[in-house]
Enzyme design. Structure first.
Site, mmCIF file in Angstrom:
data_model
loop_
_atom_site.group_PDB
_atom_site.id
_atom_site.type_symbol
_atom_site.label_atom_id
_atom_site.label_comp_id
_atom_site.label_asym_id
_atom_site.label_seq_id
_atom_site.Cartn_x
_atom_site.Cartn_y
_atom_site.Cartn_z
ATOM 1 N N TYR B 29 50.568 21.485 -85.790
ATOM 2 C CA TYR B 29 49.553 22.154 -84.961
ATOM 3 C C TYR B 29 48.151 21.890 -85.504
ATOM 4 O O TYR B 29 47.227 21.556 -84.766
ATOM 5 C CB TYR B 29 49.845 23.660 -84.933
ATOM 6 N N VAL B 83 38.115 27.315 -85.834
ATOM 7 C CA VAL B 83 39.531 26.937 -85.883
ATOM 8 C C VAL B 83 40.312 28.200 -85.526
ATOM 9 O O VAL B 83 40.017 29.281 -86.038
ATOM 10 C CB VAL B 83 39.931 26.433 -87.288
ATOM 11 N N SER B 111 36.212 31.588 -84.288
ATOM 12 C CA SER B 111 36.822 31.140 -83.034
ATOM 13 C C SER B 111 37.125 32.304 -82.098
ATOM 14 O O SER B 111 37.514 33.393 -82.541
ATOM 15 C CB SER B 111 38.131 30.402 -83.338
ATOM 16 N N GLN B 132 32.133 31.518 -81.676
ATOM 17 C CA GLN B 132 32.510 30.466 -80.728
ATOM 18 C C GLN B 132 33.109 31.104 -79.487
ATOM 19 O O GLN B 132 33.974 31.980 -79.570
ATOM 20 C CB GLN B 132 33.509 29.514 -81.385
ATOM 21 N N TYR B 134 34.934 30.584 -75.667
ATOM 22 C CA TYR B 134 35.450 29.896 -74.490
ATOM 23 C C TYR B 134 35.098 30.764 -73.296
ATOM 24 O O TYR B 134 35.494 31.932 -73.240
ATOM 25 C CB TYR B 134 36.971 29.729 -74.552
ATOM 26 N N THR B 160 32.296 26.187 -76.500
ATOM 27 C CA THR B 160 33.109 24.967 -76.538
ATOM 28 C C THR B 160 33.466 24.541 -75.121
ATOM 29 O O THR B 160 34.015 25.329 -74.353
ATOM 30 C CB THR B 160 34.393 25.199 -77.348
ATOM 31 N N LYS B 233 29.138 23.006 -77.620
ATOM 32 C CA LYS B 233 29.985 22.208 -78.519
ATOM 33 C C LYS B 233 30.908 21.305 -77.712
ATOM 34 O O LYS B 233 31.648 21.777 -76.853
ATOM 35 C CB LYS B 233 30.820 23.117 -79.408
ATOM 36 N N HIS B 257 36.377 17.447 -80.351
ATOM 37 C CA HIS B 257 37.444 18.404 -80.646
ATOM 38 C C HIS B 257 38.409 17.837 -81.688
ATOM 39 O O HIS B 257 39.623 18.057 -81.616
ATOM 40 C CB HIS B 257 38.192 18.776 -79.357
ATOM 41 N N ARG B 260 41.683 15.970 -80.812
ATOM 42 C CA ARG B 260 42.900 16.677 -80.422
ATOM 43 C C ARG B 260 43.209 16.605 -78.934
ATOM 44 O O ARG B 260 44.359 16.773 -78.530
ATOM 45 C CB ARG B 260 42.786 18.161 -80.806
ATOM 46 N N ILE B 291 34.405 14.488 -91.167
ATOM 47 C CA ILE B 291 33.635 14.616 -92.415
ATOM 48 C C ILE B 291 34.596 14.922 -93.556
ATOM 49 O O ILE B 291 35.257 15.956 -93.554
ATOM 50 C CB ILE B 291 32.593 15.761 -92.287
ATOM 51 N N ARG B 292 34.688 14.006 -94.514
ATOM 52 C CA ARG B 292 35.613 14.218 -95.640
ATOM 53 C C ARG B 292 34.961 13.948 -96.995
ATOM 54 O O ARG B 292 35.586 14.159 -98.038
ATOM 55 C CB ARG B 292 36.836 13.303 -95.493
ATOM 56 N N GLY B 311 36.347 21.210 -90.251
ATOM 57 C CA GLY B 311 37.369 22.064 -89.683
ATOM 58 C C GLY B 311 38.629 22.068 -90.530
ATOM 59 O O GLY B 311 38.797 22.899 -91.419
#
Lengths: 359, 359, 359, 359
Positions: B29, B83, B111, B132, B134, B160, B233, B257, B260, B291-292, B311
């Site tokens: 997931y 998230v 979220s 965030q 919806y 979003t 977003k 997103h 995903r 981004i890592r 995220g």
């Protein structure tokens, strides 16, 4: 040198063998790369993209790999880059490296972080040696180091400026620590400012743990201090190259510290032409990083480098066979270089050879 | 925070460790990607293609990662992206994340699908938090959510708009289901229109199972409803960015997103310059997705981003060590960012730093 | 259709499952590629290089996948390409495929090499069906086949011209042979010229074993024979496309026979724009080869295709679950297509959708 | 030829099978590549990047693979390149190769380092044969070799000039040595100058161990010596091609010695167009290196090659089945070539076929 050579026919053999012999934390320290090792992969790809142009039936009589730098003549354009703590890899450490370098007329750049006294290294061989210098916050200590290098007979100073800070993730992950019997003997007596430990909520670096790093003014001060040739090591930007020329420095080494301190910076071989242009080829520009084949050397020379430096590969030689291993690594590279010269009709390095094929 | 940190030195370590700890359906997931994961691979490649330009001997005194957004100042440009359902990954869920974020002055975007009440999350930390949203088909419910966010003290709304529908193949393949004790508590009481199940012969989506999705008119209505800053977003197209500016929105987050919902869309970092141009840099444009590394952040900032969001990585931190893990992930990234700044001679983000090398 | 669906969420799942179920020689026959499979890899890469442009907050009311072709309307733009000998993969063979196609309003192109009588296939479903024709050296036989297809109610003829010869290496290597109970029933009675076996020293093909292949004159003769719409399948060159238009043909299918006959030919999706330009979009141009995702379909439609065909994927569905599997494969693709349309703000195919991002 | 063919359907099958049969040191000698094998990989990629343009419904009557070279006609454009010591791979060595070549009308270029007398090879078959010559420092010996080749009835001389020196790392690493019963019989009596062994500190090559290599003056001398057509093998630079034309040579073979002597040189197929331009197509230009498919041959011919040569692949055939294996390898390639011609509408090589797709 009574011991026998390992069963190695190129630098990849040496790397493979050395990886088996060197303990994991020391290997991690030696091979350590910043981030994902992206710069190292890009570097291999950059060399591989450059292609050599074979020529046939050329007259090779009198061909030679000889170069001249700062008034001295060397048999070939391969130098040994400064690497810290050689004694981690062989009990004879820098002494063995100096002997192997001397036996092959290979200039050795001795690290500030050598695990052997700089005078002892210099005394171990008649071969050419330069001294690599980290400018220390304690100026008097820095000046004393320079005087010692002058007195010992080093032929040039190499001032490393590309690693004021480093995360050393791979070495830390592997639990690398210096053993008690090995230290930076040439820095004994230096009182280092203890960095402020950073907290999770604070700035990891800018909040106080960033060690004082040298700036251009320090380089000018060094210039005034000594008449030895000074090379700046770690220059990647044309702007910094121009500035170095203006500051009266004698040479540049294009380097990204072997990809150890910052990932995703360009390969040095890609940056070389812009750096050469920035100084209008008025001072020698050397290059290190990723040299593993004689063809790599010929490519760098064809792009205008005055010489190249190798780092990790000669440590592999040291770990496998001491002075003999160091000499063997240089010999293998030089043999590959001469074959590449012969097959591209290149007879020498008085001017940059036209050995590259059109892309 | 009495527990100990995991043996992690960068975000890749955290991902590897978290993958071992998180159960397979929850991992599927969390990590879920549309299609073949092409966008994720392209994103890594896009960051890797951007190259940093090292500078030497620069004066770094006074260097800082500070940024300003909507009148507030933050210590660094790393935000936590929205998230859903943090409690899937740690019993303390959003409370732990809020604490870890607060301890590192990291803005947290909570979220709509949080598994903890939005008021409780807001109360868990003094740190900056945004909410965030919806936009729901039930407008009264949407308005009530906004009022709750205002009342609780959230600093901005993040709307979003890039995921009106999703196939969630990897999560379904792994048998992912929400456990009974976890739900979207902030949406309790919302009556969702039951989608028409599609038959093999009918339209899977357009035939009736496509949930009602918000349109521009809904955004205008929201704009009229609140004085909180509103960020959109999921904007990827310059046309949509211009429209958002025209609708009076306050900021944009370039996002796909996390790859995903739709595969083979461009990496956000590649789209960023066109979006910035479309709004003429008149409102802040943030970016998320992939981004890592600290170097990734510096690259995004150099291209003109006002900040970045992460995220999945902070969820890895949460799973491994709760609030401490979240804080540690941010700290590791920030340390890498500061090193990258120091080695490129970058002292701050008042203007986009010139840290990128020519391609 | 009483059996249950396999645990498959996309076409890759179906391929994986089918590979386990289908015996090795039959799999080799189905999956067979010429040479090194280079064209198949290039095809995947070509689709992957095309990128979709997400749009947000678009009004999707009334969205539909409907297309029109030769005066008929179809629910979606996915056709089933001609594939020989369905009974190799499921005892119900073409009958099951016709039922699965009919249940999803999917036009089925029945192969000349079907393992079931063309009249029986036509009778198995009310759904749209076209007949694929290999023009035979025996013209009377060819004409009789056309009359049978007309009489049975097929809606169009698809003349395959891209495989006059093939080495079928992978199938031969795997020892593939038709079992005795399966044959090309619709070609019974046709007397094939026995090819001359070639010797090691002679011309393998031009020396006599090249079967007589149709030329443009044969196509003109076919045009005069029937009023059914005729599509030419296998056109890759703009010159051939123009000629087909001049010969009065009704449509084209850009195809390289799934990479089965000649390796290192371009991906069909790359050739499509030049073919469309050559016919000035005056007749429908369809495309097959490598369609595995709904995003692939949207990309092909955005480039101007009138519809797409899938081949191997529906055979995977057939092998796993007969008619139901065929329908499921179409349904999965269509669901992905509709999601991709929704997320790019695309509401239909009356004109080519502007769903592609700038490269 | 009573033995049976191996279960091989293309050259990759032969390579795989031969690798199992040939002992490791001999395999290493045969497959040996300089450096990292970069040129071999680039070569495969270069062929794979070239794409064929399928054509349909073309009239193929009278199609033929025939070519003409130096006044002679050959059935197809595949030649066997010079390879040393065939008896390492099959007891019948060059005799078997000559028989297999003869049976398929394949010109065989016999190596100076053949393990069988050049007269015996010539006598073993009626097929066309050329003689490959390394110009020796001992001119009288060289002239005598030429006279023997003339007397035996060889049709042309192929002077190899691209391998004056080689490190042969892979063969040395594998411990390759010629067995006592195999030697370069045609060079018996030649007194080779013993190279000076190099020391670790000296020049590996230029210091004395570089064997005397031919220069352009030697080629001119050879030209004056014989009326046989002379081809220069190993030309990669346009300058060298022009010079060869000016020296009155009759043909060129673009070759990098199969990547065996210098790595990171360009693929021959990429160099071919510039070489053709340099000689204005006034003499035949052949190409070798990396030909493994009929499509590769068609690509080379489409770029203007007069013929192609294969090396290692026919040795694989020899090792597996002697003369029959050699013939089979040629036959497989020719079958692939004819299929590729048929599917691109190409009927012959009187002019370079327009079989390539736009890039």
């Amino acid at each position: 040198m009574p011991i026998t050579l390992p069963d190695a026919y190129d630098l990849a053999d040496y790397e493979r063998l050395a990886r088996e012999r060197i303990s994991e934390p020391y290997w991690a320290y030696l091979a350590s790369l910043a981030g994902n090792g992206l710069t190292q992969r890009m570097t291999r790809e950059a060399y591989d993209r450059l292609r050599l142009a074979p020529r046939v039936l050329a007259d090779l009589s009198g061909a030679s790999t000889r170069i001249r730098l700062f008034g001295a003549s060397f048999e070939h354009p391969i130098l040994l880059a400064p690497v810290a703590y050689h004694r981690l890899f062989h009990p004879d450490g820098e002494i063995a490296v100096a002997q192997g370098a001397g036996a092959t007329d290979t200039p050795l750049v001795v690290s500030t972080h050598a695990s052997t006294g700089l005078e002892d290294i210099r005394a171990a061989s008649q071969g050419p040696q330069w001294f690599q210098l980290y400018i220390q916050p304690d100026w008097d200590f820095t000046a004393a180091l320079v005087r010692r290098a002058e007195a010992a007979g080093y032929g040039a100073l190499v001032v490393t400026v590309d690693a004021p800070v480093s995360l050393r993730v791979q070495a830390r992950r592997a639990g690398f620590q210096l053993p008690p019997e090995i230290d930076a003997v040439n820095l004994r007596g230096l009182v280092a400012a203890e960095p402020q430990p950073s907290t999770l909520g604070g700035s990891p670096l800018f909040g106080g743990s960033l060690p004082p790093a040298p700036v251009w003014a320090d380089v000018a001060r060094l210039r005034a201090l000594t008449r030895l040739p000074i090379l700046l090591k770690g220059v990647m930007a044309p702007e910094d190259a121009s500035r170095a020329l203006a500051e009266g420095l004698d040479g540049l080494i294009v380097s990204n510290h072997g990809g150890r301190v910052l990932d995703s910076v360009p390969p040095t071989i890609e940056v070389l032409p812009a750096v050469l242009a920035a100084v209008d080829r008025r001072i020698p520009v050397l290059v290190d990083g990723g040299i593993r084949h004689g063809t790599d050397i010929l490519k760098a020379m064809a792009l205008g480098a005055s010489a190249v430096l190798i780092g990790r590969p000669y440590i592999h030689g040291l770990a496998m066979a001491g002075a003999l291993g160091v000499a063997h690594v240089v010999h293998l590279l030089r043999a590959e270089l001469e074959v590449a010269m012969a097959l591209t009709g290149c007879t020498g390095f008085d001017t940059a050879p036209s050995a590259l094929a059109q892309a």
